[in-house]
Write an enzyme that holds these catalytic residues in place. Sequence first.
Site, PDB file in Angstrom:
ATOM      1  CG  LEU A 101      -1.962  -1.022   1.276  1.00 19.23           C
ATOM      2  CD1 LEU A 101      -2.918  -0.824   2.577  1.00 19.23           C
ATOM      3  CD2 LEU A 101      -2.828  -0.701   0.236  1.00 19.23           C
ATOM      4  CG  ASP A 102       0.539   3.915  -3.072  1.00 16.38           C
ATOM      5  OD1 ASP A 102       1.425   3.074  -3.617  1.00 16.38           O
ATOM      6  OD2 ASP A 102      -0.367   4.659  -3.707  1.00 16.38           O
ATOM      7  CE1 TYR A 103       5.831   7.508   4.688  1.00 22.93           C
ATOM      8  CE2 TYR A 103       4.731   9.461   3.689  1.00 22.93           C
ATOM      9  CZ  TYR A 103       5.461   8.918   4.797  1.00 22.93           C
ATOM     10  OH  TYR A 103       5.884   9.542   5.997  1.00 22.93           O
TER      11      TYR A 103
END
Length: 244
Positions: A101-103
């Site tokens: 999952l993105d930052y």
Amino acid sequence: MERLQKVIAHAGIASRRKAEELILEGKVKVNGKIVTELGSKVSSNDKVEVNEIPLERETKVYLLMYKPRGVISAVTDDKNRKVVTDFLPEIKERVYPVGRLDYDTSGLLILTNDGDFANLLMHPRYEIHKTYVAKVKGIPSKQMLRQLEKGIKLEDGMTAPAKAKLLSADKKTQKSIIELTIHEGKNRQVRRMFEAIGHPVQKLKRERYAFLNLHGLNAGEVRELSPHEVKQLRALAETGSGNQ
């Protein structure tokens, strides 16, 4: 039953290739007997020794985490940012995230030390459905939502058919909440899909992964997947019915 070289590699003794060399060199015993055949398989009850030292097998771990925003989906970070394993001080096994999952994206993330299980879930052919809730700028028309469902042309190819649903729209602030279900894992895919239709994401959360959800968890919390849930995930991936 698992291949002997794989069991040795998973125990952290050597890489799979080096494990194969050790087997061919006659340095591996199973239940007291030297095994030199690479196709050999062993069960969890078999006693494996490498260079006369008994193998300690790592217990398989399957975790469901509510990843907070501002955390990297990795086990280390060269910029010293928080990573998902920072939230697992009690877990001794070397787990890693399945996909990412993105930052800036929060939500459901699975972690494990079972490589086969991770590969099975990540393979796009198996169509594990992932549902996101996005807060976006503007209010997409029905036509725009249909476009998301049919597929969006991104620089790395067309996205597969998806499901899109407008949950709420605020005309005053010109913001809306949309639920999007996809089964691919292109880099920053959901954000790029919304950007492509002119409604950039302001906040993004993964709410569901197949039949799993975040009920009972707060951001940063983790729970173990039950053996039944692990079995169900395997079955969904193997039968290609990841939408259930």
